[in-house]
Design an enzyme around this catalytic site. Structure first.
Site, PDB file in Angstrom:
ATOM      1  CD  GLU A   1       9.872  14.211  -1.169  1.00 46.04           C
ATOM      2  OE1 GLU A   1       9.560  13.759  -0.038  1.00 46.04           O
ATOM      3  OE2 GLU A   1      10.565  13.607  -1.987  1.00 46.04           O
TER       4      GLU A   1
ATOM      5  CD  GLU B   1      10.160  14.312  -7.953  1.00 50.03           C
ATOM      6  OE1 GLU B   1      11.288  13.949  -7.610  1.00 50.03           O
ATOM      7  OE2 GLU B   1       9.535  15.227  -7.381  1.00 50.03           O
TER       8      GLU B   1
HETATM    9  C1  IPT Z   1      12.854  14.644  -5.062  1.00 51.66           C
HETATM   10  C2  IPT Z   1      12.160  15.955  -5.115  1.00 51.66           C
HETATM   11  O1  IPT Z   1      10.791  15.857  -5.105  1.00 51.66           O
HETATM   12  C3  IPT Z   1      12.599  16.814  -6.219  1.00 51.66           C
HETATM   13  O2  IPT Z   1      12.231  18.117  -5.910  1.00 51.66           O
HETATM   14  C4  IPT Z   1      14.062  16.701  -6.439  1.00 51.66           C
HETATM   15  O3  IPT Z   1      14.723  17.035  -5.271  1.00 51.66           O
HETATM   16  C5  IPT Z   1      14.390  15.314  -6.820  1.00 51.66           C
HETATM   17  O4  IPT Z   1      13.903  14.383  -5.908  1.00 51.66           O
HETATM   18  C6  IPT Z   1      15.864  15.109  -6.979  1.00 51.66           C
HETATM   19  O5  IPT Z   1      16.473  16.000  -7.839  1.00 51.66           O
HETATM   20  S1  IPT Z   1      13.438  14.531  -3.438  1.00 51.66           S
HETATM   21  C7  IPT Z   1      14.523  13.219  -3.418  1.00 51.66           C
HETATM   22  C8  IPT Z   1      15.257  13.211  -2.133  1.00 51.66           C
HETATM   23  C9  IPT Z   1      13.752  11.971  -3.590  1.00 51.66           C
END
Ligand code: IPT
Length: 982
Positions: A428, A504
């Protein structure tokens, strides 16, 4: 009047606002296991705190002869985080920077911690040139030894080595580290985790003999076509020493051979996560010996498919942060090993080191135990998204050296680990020329691995197309995109040639994640899909001691008085902060199982699909059992050879009686291995026969008015004024009511990504006042032996609700309810559940049930639950989460809720049963588990249906097929007051 001039303010140390990398560091290199002397400096140091760099005392504290005021200093553990040792407090913020976005400047409120250690170097270290190695210092630091500045540290989760030859001396030395929490580099470290300054990884003094090994780069490829390996070990010596290094790999017959040249190994066992074959190797110079463990493997992309050793690879991964509830990002190696073994036992084969390189030794474990690693750079600038990416360092040339420095240090430290398949540029951080530059550098430096970065939607500079939280339909669309040639844009063509990874997905927050199976089905179906990484492995709750009555307190964002914070969003893992598994881990194990099984409906055959990358199934034994068999029992099923990636249909010769029984087919390990004990279940499937829905014994008793406002029906009594039951045998029943609401889960509270701008499910329920249903008694009637009550139940304000028919019958011992809910009016939202609630005036002690278990089940979770008989204590049944929310429903056929000396038996066909000591209103209004009142009563819900949970806390909502849309629902349940089983 002459204006009074203010004294010149104390300037901030200029370099805290510098986007440049630290000063004075030696070029980055691998962490090597060497026989050169070393001295670990971890232990108790001294620290003093100042609120800002403008308040620091320049009193010569870095010198050995400094006159220090002891009152100023206190002991601190290294490694450790300052806020977890009474110095300042943690801040949890995900995306937002907890300071003004004013790059490259840090705020003035910027705690500065002076650290001081007096040390005597060993004669062995003193006999050589030496370096000081810092493996992780959270914040921005300046380091002095005996008053001499050695350099500055930037890049909190990266190693820095500083030369100290000539400064390190016999006798007492003073090592001084001035650590500021905030600096320009804070803008690059906006990971979703606690901000917690401190020297949180080891500090080591390393002897670097003349002519020793400065760095090693192992290149060990595997050629799947002929089973050969190619080994080249590049070695760089200290101070350009002349004497050559040699490499030995005894098991491969290589003895003292040359470095820097290719050695062909005609036959070698390849490294995979399933077969983590490592070869002990030794690099030797006249003054130093370095031990390595080499794994031969080749990672490649062909035809938009990720290949390991020539075979398609499916990543079954988790995102892993380093976290300990007491020590923060200080995780000792034994704990890390235990985490990895737990992953192994649940068929997790990959780790993304979100969002920074872990402690160096973690990669040794990943090599040894067998994990595929995406190794991520310590880089995130996510907070710039909140100012429309204005000023994002990723696209500002002033920050290029910092980007290069961070990436270099990431790659150089871990480049010898076979487990590392991909380098990730960071998380990010938007897009920009600096990211492009480090992608190019990385590919150039290490052509044998892939480059990953999710943040560039066009994937121009990467080798895998990576996304986060894409929905099931979108992932399928990606899997089936038209061929690359049909795109005209060259970037699109490039992207189409890449395999797809969900870096993710399935946000494991609270009750959830729902919908794991649907993703996995796609991964199995489409070769372009290389799998993904669950968000996330471990919850980051911090331990906050215990309540007066001894219950553990777990803290999250906002609990430390932070003004900018993201609440419980930091508590979103498959395992709790203390690494005890949450229920989702068992579901994940089933979904990630390397073997899929299918039973023919007539039980004539078992289909076995081997989804291992390279293992056949000879390490597994197959057995079948029927209900009543003990866990060790089982009749063997002979499996044919099932090579990796193939399937087989196995004839099952079960007795005809099996069709009427619950049959469980298990594949379990023959011997211990791969982190699992002998007998560890790797795959299972069940045949569950049709079950009777639960019926009363023959002979109905008739309802009878007792004249005191009650209606008696067998063991039950009803209040004539409400039509609701108030007693069952010796149990008083309270608050019996229809209910459509659940205490919002964190997923219910999230806005589904496919519905941006629309309210969350929880907000829709709140707007519809689903939690505040009111009931009007329409009719109380007798219909033969049945006592029939009709009510109309709905929320205030709206003209929608449900018409409810309660049809009660009894055989004199038990009470049967046939409930029908018919929605009327125009419903503005889906329901959370549809069923009844009741309250008992004593707390539950245990719940026993026959049905699915042991974990909870919602329509899109519970894949790990199987049919059987279970027992759970009150807390296990309720499933407690750091932030209270709906949880714990099991589908039961026959359950007994025990309350000390009495018990309530609940029978039906697979009814969702929820049991907890609190009303839903209390659960929904309580922010922390430890704030829930002590258990004094029992709330029971029996439902006709419950809604799915999805992953809208971060990602898609509940899939349409798992939503509970308002429609007619029926519930058949039999209630009996019984004595508990002793
Ligand atoms: C995304 C992030 O990469 C991760 O660090 C964590 O924040 C996760 O999602 C949520 O827990 S950021 C999210 C705004 C897509």
């Amino acid at each position: 009047m002459t204006p009074r001039t203010t004294p010149a303010s104390i300037p901030l140390p200029a370099d805290l606002a510098s986007p440049l990398p630290g000063r004075g560091a030696l070029p980055p290199r691998a962490h090597l296991r060497s026989d050169a002397p070393r001295q670990v400096l971890d232990g108790t140091w001294q620290v003093r705190l100042r609120p800002s760099p403008r308040h620091v005392a320049d009193d010569g504290w870095q010198q050995a002869d400094a006159r220090l005021d002891p009152a100023d200093w206190s002991p601190v553990a290294v490694p450790g985080h300052l806020p977890l040792q009474g110095h300042g407090s943690p801040i949890y913020a995900n995306v937002a920077y907890p300071f003004p976005v004013d790059p490259p400047f840090p705020p003035d409120d910027n705690p500065v911690a002076d650290h001081r250690l007096e040390l005597v170097a060993s004669p062995e270290v003193l006999a050589h040139p030496s370096v000081l190695r810092f493996e992780g210092v959270d914040g921005a630091a300046t380091v002095w030894l005996n008053g001499v500045e050695l350099g500055t540290l930037r890049g909190s989760r990266l190693t820095t080595e500083l030369a100290c030859t000539g400064v390190l001396r016999p006798g007492t030395n003073v090592l001084a580290v001035r650590l500021a929490q905030w600096s320009a580099h804070s803008y690059l470290e906006d990971q979703d985790m606690w901000w917690m300054p401190g020297i949180f990884r080891s500090v080591t003094l390393l002897a670097r003999p003349h002519g020793a090994v400065r760095d090693v780069f192992v290149h060990a490829g595997y050629d799947h076509r002929d089973g050969s390996g190619t080994l080249r070990v590049d070695v760089e010596l200290e101070d350009g020493a002349e004497a050559p290094a040699t490499i030995s790999v005894p098991a491969l017959g290589l003895h003292e051979v040359a470095t820097g040249v290719d050695h062909h190994v005609p036959s070698v066992a390849p490294w995979t996560a399933e077969t983590p074959v490592l070869h002990d190797a030794r690099v030797r110079t006249p003054t130093e010996t370095v031990d390595l463990r080499i794994g031969f493997r080749t990672v490649a992309v062909e035809d938009a498919t990720l290949l390991l050793n020539g075979t398609p690879l499916l990543l079954k991964g988790v995102n892993r942060h380093e976290h300990d509830p007491h020590r923060g990002r200080v995780v000792d190696l034994a704990a890390a090993r235990a985490e990895l073994l737990l992953m192994k036992q649940h068929h997790i084969n990959a780790v993304r080191t979100s969002h920074y390189p872990p402690q160096a030794d973690f990669l040794d474990l990943a090599d040894e135990l067998g994990f595929y690693v995406i190794l991520e750079n310590d880089l995130e600038t996510h907070g710039f998204v909140l100012v429309d990416w204005r000023g994002n360092p990723s696209d500002d040339a002033r920050w290029l050296p910092a980007y290069q420095d961070r990436m270099r240090r990431t790659v150089e430290r871990d480049k010898n680990h076979p487990s590392v398949l991909m380098w990730s540029l960071g998380n990010e951080a938007g897009t920009g020329a600096n990211l492009d530059a480090i992608a190019r550098w990385t590919r150039d430096r290490d052509p044998d691995r892939l480059v990953h970065y999710e943040g560039d939607a066009r994937s121009r500079h990467v080798d895998v197309y990576s996304r986060m939280y894409a929905s099931v339909p979108e992932v399928e669309a990606i899997a089936t995109e038209p061929p690359a040639e049909t795109f005209t844009d060259p970037d699109e063509q490039h992207r189409r040639r890449l395999p797809f990874v969900l870096c993710e997905y399935a946000h494991a927050m609270g009750n959830g994640p729902g919908g794991l199976s649907e993703y996995q089905d796609l991964f199995h179906r489409y070769p372009r899909l290389a799998g993904g990484f669950i968000w996330e492995w471990v919850e980051h709750a911090l331990a906050g001691g215990t309540t007066d009555d001894g219950r553990p307190v777990q803290l999250y964002g906002g609990d430390f008085g932070e003004r900018v914070h993201d609440g419980s969003f930091v508590v979103d893992g498959l395992v709790h902060a203390d690494r005890t598994p949450g229920p989702a881990l068992a579901d994940l194990a089933r979904v990630f199982s390397p073997v899929s099984l299918r039973l023919a409906p007539d039980l004539s055959t078992l289909t076995v699909v081997n989804r291992y990358h390279s293992l056949d199934l000879s390490h597994l034994e197959a057995v079948w059992t029927t209900d009543g068999d003990g866990p060790a029992a089982g009749t063997a099923i002979t499996l044919p050879e099932v090579p990796a990636g193939t399937s087989a249909v196995v004839p099952l010769r079960l007795p005809p009686s099996a069709l009427a029984a619950t049959v469980t087919v298990l594949l379990r390990r023959r011997t211990a291995g791969d982190g699992c004990a002998a007998g560890h279940e790797v795959a299972w499937i069940q045949h569950i026969p049709d079950r009777p829905v639960g019926a009363l014994e023959a002979g109905r008793v008739a309802p009878r008015r007792t004249g005191d406002g009650l209606v008696q029906l067998g063991p039950a009594s009803f209040d004539e004024r409400t039509g609701m039951p108030v007693g069952l045998g010796a149990l008083a029943l309270h608050d019996v009511a229809v209910s459509l609401w659940r205490a919002p889960t964190e997923n219910d509270r999230g806005v589904a990504w496919e519905e941006p701008g629309l309210p969350s499910v929880a907000d829709r329920w709140a707007a519809a006042r689903l939690d505040d249903l009111r009931t009007r008694l329409v009719e109380v009637a007798e219909d033969g032996p049945a006592f029939v009550v009709r009510t109309r139940t709905g929320p205030p304000v709206l003209d929608a609700g449900v018409d409810v028919t309660w049809r009660w019958t009894s055989d004199g011992t038990s009470l049967a309810l046939d409930l029908t809910l018919v929605p009327y009016g125009s419903w503005p939202c889906d329901w959370g559940r549809a069923g009844i609630d009741l309250r008992l005036a004593a707390p539950t002690t245990r719940v026993r049930w026959t049905g699915w278990g042991p974990g909870p089940q919602y329509p899109d979770t519970g894949q790990g639950a199987r049919y059987g008989s279970f027992v759970a204590d009150r807390d296990d049944y309720a499933v407690r989460t750091v932030r209270p929310q709906e949880h714990g429903a099991r589908r039961v056929d026959d359950a007994t809720v025990e309350l000390g000396a009495r018990a309530l038996r609940v029978r039906g066909a697979g009814l969702p049963l929820t049991v907890r000591p609190w009303s839903r209103a209390v659960v929904a209004a309580t922010r922390h588990d430890h704030e829930l009142p002590a258990a004094t009563e029992t709330w029971i819900s029996v439902d006709a249906a419950v809604g799915g949970v999805g992953t809208a806390s971060c990602g898609p909502g509940v899939l349409p097929e798992y939503r509970l849309t308002p429609s007619t629902r029926q519930l058949h349940v039999i209630l009996t007051q019984v004595d508990p089983v002793v």
